[in-house]
Every structure is written in C-alpha cells, then in structure tokens.
Scaffold this active site. Structure first.
Site, short mmCIF file in Angstrom:
data_model
loop_
_atom_site.label_atom_id
_atom_site.label_comp_id
_atom_site.label_asym_id
_atom_site.label_seq_id
_atom_site.Cartn_x
_atom_site.Cartn_y
_atom_site.Cartn_z
N ARG A 116 0.85 -1.20 0.00
CA ARG A 116 0.00 0.00 0.00
C ARG A 116 0.88 1.24 0.00
NH1 ARG A 116 -2.79 0.84 4.70
NH2 ARG A 116 -4.10 2.35 3.66
N LYS A 181 3.39 -6.77 11.98
CA LYS A 181 2.58 -7.12 10.81
C LYS A 181 2.87 -8.54 10.34
CE LYS A 181 1.35 -5.00 6.43
NZ LYS A 181 1.06 -3.68 5.86
N ARG A 314 -1.52 5.23 13.20
CA ARG A 314 -0.43 4.97 14.15
C ARG A 314 -1.02 5.12 15.55
NH1 ARG A 314 3.48 8.14 10.79
NH2 ARG A 314 3.41 6.85 8.93
#
Ligand code: BTN
Length: 319
Positions: A116, A181, A314
């Site tokens: 992304r 992630k 965030r």
C-alpha cells in the site's frame, strides 16, 4: 536453474555427477547454477566433498495439485509462478488477455511486490504467500464497499486456524500480532466501478520467513508465532475457503452485515491514534467503522469519518 532447485528440494545430498546427468550438463555447469541459486534466491547450499550438495533447509514448493487436493469445495483455477514481478500485476495482465475471472495467481517470489501507499512488499523465494484473487464485479459500488476489510477477516481466520490466536486487524486491512505485521492486503481495480470492473484482491502473508533485513516495519511470520514450519499449499487452500465464505456473505448481505464482526476483531477499537495521509495527520479516538468500512474517529469531541487507500493509522497512547 529452477530445475536444479527442484532436484535439491528434498534436503538430501545429491552428487554433482547425478545432478549433471539429470540436467544433461557438465559438473562445472552444475556448480555455476548452484552459485546462481545462492546469489539470486538467497538459499544456503551445503557443499561437502565426497557427498555432494544439499539444501540447508528442505523446500516445500507451491503446487497447483496440492492446493486443489487441500481444498474441499470446488476451487478457483490457480496459476503458479516461480518468479513474477507482482502477482497483482500478473492477474491484471491475464484478465487483459482474456482469461476469465475468477482465478488465483500465486508465486514463489515477487521481484516487484507492491504494498500500500507505493511501498514495496518484500517477497523472498519459497518462504511466504503472495496471492492474488481476480474477481469480476458487475453489481456496482455496493459490491466494492468494505471489500478490502472483508478480505482481512478471511486472512485473519486462516491464521487463527493455524493457532495464531493473538492475530487481529488494524484498519483498513493490516493483520497484526502484538503490533507486528503478519499480513497485508492490496486491492487494485480496472474498469468502471459503477458498472463492470475487475478487482484483484492481493494478499501477502509472512509464512515461514525468519529473517528479513529489508522490511522497514515491525513484522512477524506464522512460523515465528507457532514455532513450526507451515505448509503454504495448505494455507493457500484454507485462505481460499475463508475468502469464499466471506465473499459470498458480502455479496448476499452487503458490508453492513459484516461490520460488527470486523469491529470485534479490530485491535485498535477505543485507542488513541494518529491518522496519517502523506504529510497531514489527524489525532483522535477510534470509534469503529461505518457501514461502508470507513473509519469513525472522535476528533476534538466530534465524530468524523475517513476513507481512502492512502490513509494509515499509528498508535498515540504510548507516544
Ligand atoms: C500492504 O502494504 O500492506 C499490502 C501488501 C500486499 C502484498 C501482496 S503480495 C501479493 C499481491 N501482489 C502484490 O504485488 N502485492 C500483493
């Protein structure tokens, strides 16, 4: 070169002579190819005088047959590549050449994996899943609403089934374990979204990766979380099953029906966050998502709604 790799994938010793005979080349040509394999694919090959050559870690390569065998219901056609620039790009090229949707593209590695916000997706050989499902959409915008979030739920369920109970979602479509992630999702669309279009659902899952110096964010993998090596063919089959379930639900009932389940799995519900769009950012508290999958934030006491592929969140609590 990949024929040689396939001969070595069992992790046993093979003599230079036997490899040369199988490939129809000289022992020195075998040696050259081994050097190339190490340099290009980052593989470690043991070379032992008198015994031959052995891959440091045996490889289980992607196999269309094994994916089909592990898929209980009828599976979408799968195109398997050893190496491709991007499975999303290839899926879009195939549909441009007239290949009929739906179909899946998977690859052992990507040389230009897309993430992304224009980022690169690090895609080493034979370690992870690089998966693109190409769909034709002819029901207009409603069929696109919240679609990337629905894909996130499917990926999440496939990871939970491996025993990664702590996995969860981060808006819009990251899958995290302890803020690291483990999977990312990138949707790309061609055609007219208000009429007939094709959308590629691109999924990258860190599966057996244990080191990756080039990844510039906190990451983990299924292997690091479970402590065991994962069969990628089975995980691809399981992901297909989960996608089939959620996509059918989405198509029949719309995203509004799935919204609550998505929020239950959102790791950052109620958290203080910064929403970043390029150089701009907004701080607020995550209230949830709306019926189209847009983010609901409480900003200075007022609810505001945000959507768009370029946005990212965030955490601010610990700032
Ligand atoms: C993200 O940045 O979080 C999205 C990453 C998406 C990566 C996958 S890997 C398979 C597919 N092909 C690509 O080039 N990208 C997606």
């Amino acid at each position: 070169m990949l024929t040689l790799l396939k001969l070595l994938k069992d992790g046993r010793f093979h003599s230079g002579q036997a490899l040369g005979a199988a490939l129809g080349v000289s022992r020195s040509a075998v040696w050259k190819q081994l050097q190339q394999l190490e340099a290009e694919f980052g593989l470690v090959i043991h070379k032992v005088r008198g015994r031959g050559y052995q891959l440091a870690n045996p490889l289980v390569l992607l196999s269309e047959l094994e994916i089909a065998a592990a898929t209980p219901s009828a599976s979408w056609p799968v195109h398997v590549y050893d190496s491709i620039d991007s499975t999303n790009a290839e899926a879009l090229r195939l549909v441009g050449k007239g290949v009929v949707a739906p179909f899946i593209v998977v690859a052992e590695r990507q040389t230009a994996g897309r993430g992304r916000r224009g980022r690169q997706w690090v895609s080493p050989f034979a370690e992870n899943i690089y998966y693109s499902l190409l769909l034709r959409i002819d029901g207009g915008m409603r069929q696109l609403e919240g679609l990337s979030l629905v894909v996130g739920l499917a990926v999440l369920q496939a990871l939970r089934e491996l025993g990664i109970a702590g996995a969860g979602l981060k808006w819009p479509n990251d899958v995290l374990v302890d803020n690291k992630k483990i999977a990312g999702i990138l949707l790309e669309l061609v055609g007219d979204p208000a009429d007939v279009c094709h959308v590629v659902l691109g999924v990258g899952i860190n599966v057996n990766m244990q080191v990756a110096d080039q990844v510039d964010q906190l990451w983990t993998s299924a292997r690091l979380e479970t402590g065991r090596s994962i069969d990628r063919n089975q995980l691809i089959a399981s992901l297909g099953e989960k996608l089939r379930f959620y996509l059918e639900w989405h198509q029949s009932s719309g995203f509004a029906a799935i919204q609550a389940e998505w929020e239950q799995n959102h790791l950052w519900q109620g958290r203080k966050v910064a929403l970043v769009a390029g150089v701009n950012q907004v701080e607020g508290i995550v209230l949830g998502i709306d019926q189209q999958g847009a983010l609901r934030l409480q900003v200075d006491g007022v609810e505001k709604v945000f959507s768009g592929g370029e946005l990212s969140l965030r955490l601010r609590d610990d700032a």
